[in-house]
Every structure is written in structure tokens, then in C-alpha cells.
Design a protein around this motif. Sequence first.
Motif, PDB file in Angstrom:
ATOM      1  N   TRP A   1     -76.960 -13.362   6.169  1.00  7.09           N
ATOM      2  CA  TRP A   1     -77.096 -14.652   6.615  1.00  7.09           C
ATOM      3  C   TRP A   1     -77.339 -15.723   5.544  1.00  7.09           C
ATOM      4  O   TRP A   1     -76.693 -16.709   5.131  1.00  7.09           O
ATOM      5  N   TRP A   2     -78.323 -15.224   4.716  1.00  6.99           N
ATOM      6  CA  TRP A   2     -79.056 -16.075   3.720  1.00  6.99           C
ATOM      7  C   TRP A   2     -78.105 -16.063   2.413  1.00  6.99           C
ATOM      8  O   TRP A   2     -77.849 -17.001   1.965  1.00  6.99           O
ATOM      9  N   THR A   3     -77.364 -14.760   2.196  1.00  7.53           N
ATOM     10  CA  THR A   3     -76.636 -14.865   1.200  1.00  7.53           C
ATOM     11  C   THR A   3     -75.268 -15.768   1.385  1.00  7.53           C
ATOM     12  O   THR A   3     -74.988 -16.355   0.569  1.00  7.53           O
ATOM     13  N   HIS A   4     -74.825 -15.458   2.460  1.00  4.85           N
ATOM     14  CA  HIS A   4     -73.745 -16.534   3.024  1.00  4.85           C
ATOM     15  C   HIS A   4     -74.000 -17.861   2.767  1.00  4.85           C
ATOM     16  O   HIS A   4     -73.042 -18.821   2.553  1.00  4.85           O
ATOM     17  N   ARG A   5     -74.969 -18.076   3.207  1.00  5.83           N
ATOM     18  CA  ARG A   5     -75.681 -19.756   3.238  1.00  5.83           C
ATOM     19  C   ARG A   5     -75.829 -20.202   1.569  1.00  5.83           C
ATOM     20  O   ARG A   5     -75.082 -21.180   1.418  1.00  5.83           O
TER      21      ARG A   5
ATOM     22  N   ALA B   1     -73.073 -23.283  -2.462  1.00  2.56           N
ATOM     23  CA  ALA B   1     -72.580 -23.262  -3.731  1.00  2.56           C
ATOM     24  C   ALA B   1     -71.179 -23.974  -3.723  1.00  2.56           C
ATOM     25  O   ALA B   1     -70.510 -24.606  -4.821  1.00  2.56           O
ATOM     26  N   GLU B   2     -70.485 -23.510  -2.900  1.00  2.91           N
ATOM     27  CA  GLU B   2     -69.125 -23.811  -2.638  1.00  2.91           C
ATOM     28  C   GLU B   2     -68.803 -25.393  -2.280  1.00  2.91           C
ATOM     29  O   GLU B   2     -68.014 -25.955  -2.915  1.00  2.91           O
ATOM     30  N   THR B   3     -69.638 -25.691  -1.260  1.00  4.04           N
ATOM     31  CA  THR B   3     -69.467 -27.131  -0.920  1.00  4.04           C
ATOM     32  C   THR B   3     -69.950 -28.149  -1.730  1.00  4.04           C
ATOM     33  O   THR B   3     -69.851 -29.317  -1.707  1.00  4.04           O
TER      34      THR B   3
ATOM     35  N   SER C   1     -60.219 -30.769  -9.379  1.00  2.00           N
ATOM     36  CA  SER C   1     -61.239 -30.553  -8.408  1.00  2.00           C
ATOM     37  C   SER C   1     -60.805 -29.027  -7.836  1.00  2.00           C
ATOM     38  O   SER C   1     -61.682 -28.158  -7.830  1.00  2.00           O
ATOM     39  N   GLU C   2     -59.756 -28.961  -7.564  1.00  2.00           N
ATOM     40  CA  GLU C   2     -58.975 -27.630  -6.974  1.00  2.00           C
ATOM     41  C   GLU C   2     -59.146 -26.451  -7.979  1.00  2.00           C
ATOM     42  O   GLU C   2     -59.660 -25.385  -7.444  1.00  2.00           O
ATOM     43  N   ALA C   3     -58.830 -26.644  -9.209  1.00  2.49           N
ATOM     44  CA  ALA C   3     -59.100 -25.704 -10.212  1.00  2.49           C
ATOM     45  C   ALA C   3     -60.491 -25.350 -10.464  1.00  2.49           C
ATOM     46  O   ALA C   3     -60.892 -24.034 -10.560  1.00  2.49           O
ATOM     47  N   HIS C   4     -61.418 -26.509 -10.469  1.00  2.53           N
ATOM     48  CA  HIS C   4     -63.121 -26.069 -10.591  1.00  2.53           C
ATOM     49  C   HIS C   4     -63.341 -25.277  -9.134  1.00  2.53           C
ATOM     50  O   HIS C   4     -64.174 -24.149  -9.540  1.00  2.53           O
ATOM     51  N   ARG C   5     -62.922 -25.747  -7.954  1.00  2.00           N
ATOM     52  CA  ARG C   5     -63.315 -24.932  -6.860  1.00  2.00           C
ATOM     53  C   ARG C   5     -62.820 -23.497  -6.833  1.00  2.00           C
ATOM     54  O   ARG C   5     -63.516 -22.632  -6.489  1.00  2.00           O
ATOM     55  N   GLN C   6     -61.667 -23.154  -7.365  1.00  2.00           N
ATOM     56  CA  GLN C   6     -61.180 -21.908  -7.448  1.00  2.00           C
ATOM     57  C   GLN C   6     -62.022 -20.997  -8.595  1.00  2.00           C
ATOM     58  O   GLN C   6     -62.251 -19.927  -8.367  1.00  2.00           O
TER      59      GLN C   6
END
Length: 210
Positions: A195-199, A204-206, A130-135
Amino acid sequence: MTTSRTSRPLPSPLKALAARTRRTDTPAAWHRATLDLCHGLSAELAAGRPPHEALARALPYVRFPTEAAAHMLLAATQDGGDVPAALRTAAPLHGGEGLRRLAGCWEVSITAGAALSGLLDRVEATLRASEAHRQDVAAQLAGPRATARLLAALPLLGLLLAVALGMNPLGFLLGHPAGLACLTLGAALDACGLWWTHRLVTRAETACPS
């Protein structure tokens, strides 16, 4: 095979402290701490130590995002405390999936007599994948982040270019009602875009599987 021990209630002050501090923690930091905990616990179990003692010895080498989590788990290792309950209480909503899995493994080891070391190896392997995929996702999202920052800075570059050409854009923007309206609207749209880009990037990360 492990044996069941008498459960002790978790200290209420530690519960309250964990509830107050876990909101500021990042999921990535919790994932790394859980990986370190699984690795250290597996090493201590391989050395022949019982689960509670192994956990107590592994905790000092784990850097949890909050001190309350380490204190809570250390308290649970004393006098046969309820380690699964401590793991679940310390686990944050986001990033605490590994601790909750570890709690489940601990309970299975107690109730069914399964080897805790074997269960830990599976949890650690899942967390590392999971960590490898997250990175990998974070690396792919670095481009959109940089593009969003560049687009947000373009209006400022336009102002500097206008000044270099001998114009006076600030005089219009700051000294005329229409200019103030344009400046306010442009700044608001620029902020909304960031803000929209950050959201979108955060979602996508979560969305990465844990």
C-alpha cells in the motif's frame, strides 16, 4: 471571429450523472480524450465551420471515459448552448485540466474575438507536452512497481524453499498460536508495504504538471 450566443442551462440529470461517474475515471483517459477533442475541433474549424457546429462534428470521434460528458457537450452545441459551462461541468477534478483550459479559450474567443483555432493549437501543444512527460514518469516508475511486487512475493518464495528442504513451515504457522501471530503480522506488514509503495508511486504520477 466568433459571436456570442444565448446560453442555456445544462440538463440537471446530466450534471448528476457526471458527478456520480467521474470518480472512477483515470486522469490519463481524460487527457487522451481532451487531446482527441482539441485535434478534431481544430480540424473542423480549419474546414470553415463555426465553433458550435465544429464541436458537434468532432464529439462522435472522441472516446470520453464517461458517456455523460459526451452527452453534456453535445447538448451544449444545440441551439447556442453554454459550451464553456458544459466543459467545466464535464471536467473531473483530476485529469480535467485540459477541458477547463478549453473552456477558457472558448470564452476568450467569444468575449475578445480571438481566433479559437489559434488558442486550441496552444492548448493541444501544452497537453501533448504534459502527456509525454507523464509517460516518461510512468516508465521510470515501472522499476519501483516491479521491485515492490517482488519483495511482496519473497515470503511466499521462502515458504516454498522451506518445503523443498523438507521442513513444515505451514504446520507451525497454521497450527501454533505463535505461528498464527507471525503469519498475521507478516501478512499485515506485507500489505502495508504494498500500500505504501502504491501510494508513493501514485503521488509521483499525480504530481506531473498538466
